[in-house]
Enzyme design. Sequence first.
Site, PDB file in Angstrom:
ATOM      1  N   ASP A   1      73.520  88.704 -17.486  1.00 35.18           N
ATOM      2  CA  ASP A   1      74.686  88.623 -17.176  1.00 35.18           C
ATOM      3  C   ASP A   1      75.580  90.038 -17.330  1.00 35.18           C
ATOM      4  O   ASP A   1      75.153  90.894 -17.723  1.00 35.18           O
ATOM      5  CB  ASP A   1      75.442  87.526 -17.929  1.00 35.18           C
ATOM      6  CG  ASP A   1      75.571  87.521 -19.064  1.00 35.18           C
ATOM      7  OD1 ASP A   1      74.802  88.194 -19.906  1.00 35.18           O
ATOM      8  OD2 ASP A   1      76.691  87.248 -19.497  1.00 35.18           O
TER       9      ASP A   1
ATOM     10  N   GLU B   1      75.782  86.305 -22.207  1.00 32.98           N
ATOM     11  CA  GLU B   1      75.904  87.185 -23.366  1.00 32.98           C
ATOM     12  C   GLU B   1      77.441  87.581 -23.466  1.00 32.98           C
ATOM     13  O   GLU B   1      78.042  87.951 -24.640  1.00 32.98           O
ATOM     14  CB  GLU B   1      75.017  88.376 -23.485  1.00 32.98           C
ATOM     15  CG  GLU B   1      75.005  89.207 -24.706  1.00 32.98           C
ATOM     16  CD  GLU B   1      76.364  90.361 -24.813  1.00 32.98           C
ATOM     17  OE1 GLU B   1      76.377  90.765 -26.076  1.00 32.98           O
ATOM     18  OE2 GLU B   1      76.731  90.685 -23.743  1.00 32.98           O
TER      19      GLU B   1
END
Lengths: 365, 365
Positions: free
Chosen positions: B79, B137
């Site tokens: 991400d 994350e």
Amino acid sequence: MPTAESTLPAIDLAASSIEITRQLCDIESVSGDERTITDAIASALAPFEHLEVTRDGDALVARTTHGRARRVVIAGHTDTVPLNGNLPTRFETEDGTDYLWGRGTVDMKAGVAVQLKLAAELADAAVDLTWIWYDNEEVASDLNGLGRLAANRPELLAADFAILGEPTNSLIEGGCNGTMRVELRTTGRRAHSARAWVGINAIHAASAILDILAAYQPRSIEVDGLVYREGLNAVAISGGVAGNVIPDECVVTVNYRFAPDKGAEEAEAHLREVFAGVDLVVTDCAEGARPGLDAPLAQQFLAAVGGEAKPKYGWTDVARFSALGIPAVNYGPGDPLLAHADDERVAVHQIMECERGLRAWLQQS
Amino acid sequence: MPTAESTLPAIDLAASSIEITRQLCDIESVSGDERTITDAIASALAPFEHLEVTRDGDALVARTTHGRARRVVIAGHTDTVPLNGNLPTRFETEDGTDYLWGRGTVDMKAGVAVQLKLAAELADAAVDLTWIWYDNEEVASDLNGLGRLAANRPELLAADFAILGEPTNSLIEGGCNGTMRVELRTTGRRAHSARAWVGINAIHAASAILDILAAYQPRSIEVDGLVYREGLNAVAISGGVAGNVIPDECVVTVNYRFAPDKGAEEAEAHLREVFAGVDLVVTDCAEGARPGLDAPLAQQFLAAVGGEAKPKYGWTDVARFSALGIPAVNYGPGDPLLAHADDERVAVHQIMECERGLRAWLQQS
């Protein structure tokens, strides 16, 4: 379905000022929502032929036109700050004193009640009277009903003296402090807070501003015989981007309440001196009003009401009259410290005192 | 209308790591929206029979099972933080250095690209490998895909050593600082700002907190041979009720980045000492990780890659491995100072260096 007419709350001007206060308070009229109370007041005034009533939005002007040598404006606002579970009103006794409890009792429907009662009864006072009840006093200055009247119909405000019914514990309070808001801004440089040394923390930089505020000794300044207490306070602070970012901006909003010896320019100059070197932007200012107690009508009013005049600390619409060249004082029932409070309540004896004081003067002057 | 299958973006693992980085970055995958990139990675890995692939939500685990004596985890998140007009990627040359420019190039798709390429090619490494690519994350810790895997499938994380591909300029960075957020609160008493002396200004009271922060000298602490630089910073401040009210509360949010010689308790104790007498509430804490460079595999990795290990300042998921008892280091292309920046860009030579470093070690170890 009832018609609008039939649901209009009734205001009985033959009742006592205390009872009229209760009736006015139980008509909710938070700023912007004054239509119903204005309709009710207009309806209550309609039978009194000595009053020439003009409406401008939700402001009402009721004038006598006897051709007297002098004219006095007596004014009050009909709006309140938002409710907080403090309506309907109720009567309470506390330490032997009777109170009417609820939103608007102090600020300022007790004052409006006294004014309405006297407007109805004093058909033949020694001066011509201009009664004004207006909207939107508790919100931004550009919405203020008295300001709108002054712009739209300045001839209706013409007078030799003005009394504003803001709460003063039924004592005469002269003039008012001015108020200025400024934004003080510190800037820095953003960085990830894991590597703070790459950035510059704008919130840390604001410590210098807060230190000045915490150490500032507000002044007390005598103007025309009354002593005005000033104040310099942060009313807001904000800064921060995210929980892991060194903030690059912090803004402290400061409110300066300044004595009426100063205009806006002098007030700003003082702040620029106090916060030398800080980025400062004036966002809002309303100048104060000198007490105006040297005016002959003010002297007579003072003598009739008795007691000693005091300074008004809070900014009020007396400053609008002052700006029009009309000496103006504050005089109304209620403790100003309870204005806007959740336990707002007026000592009912103050309502009667205010009525007696105004009546005595208007019948003799 | 094309089927979902046919619109899946292709990732060509036979291309260079630089080209794979470009392909990965051009698949938008802001946290919470990693489905497409995860599908594309799974599809690209499907032909490689030496990898046993497990999917958990939008996390992928690809393992070799050669029965080697030691197992190494190599992980990266897929991400990114939100875009800001910085996609699609483009190649740029600046001062003679070639960059791939765009969101995710640094944090951390260049690292993921190198990992994918080596996962495909190293069918027979000297250690067993567990490749992990995970979601979320960049957002709240409880959404973190690696944390979810550790809870759901702890057996998949078992290893003797772990490498996280966070940007380190392709140098080995050991451990990480911990991070703690606290709220420091001052209280006062509300009053109308026209009568400030009746109230107590909570923003003014915060000057003591900002003075401490402005004067604080952050420490540098050596842990297992690496020097960790700490930081103590206000990341937010708020206070204020209205423009004419003395504020009764001010909250300063402080972020403490603390060296991995301390756990949460010691970090909190330090803050309580620094801000003695101030109302302090811990709102968030993640402990750091010691460098772990004394582990034999870490020593070999260091020797193979060359250069000197440095401390990692920012908190990273190495702390999750550390908490599981697995020594872990950060190693990935890209300048961490450009992570999350609008002009995020990776020097392409760092991508190749990282690939060479990892490949050299995995072929020899």
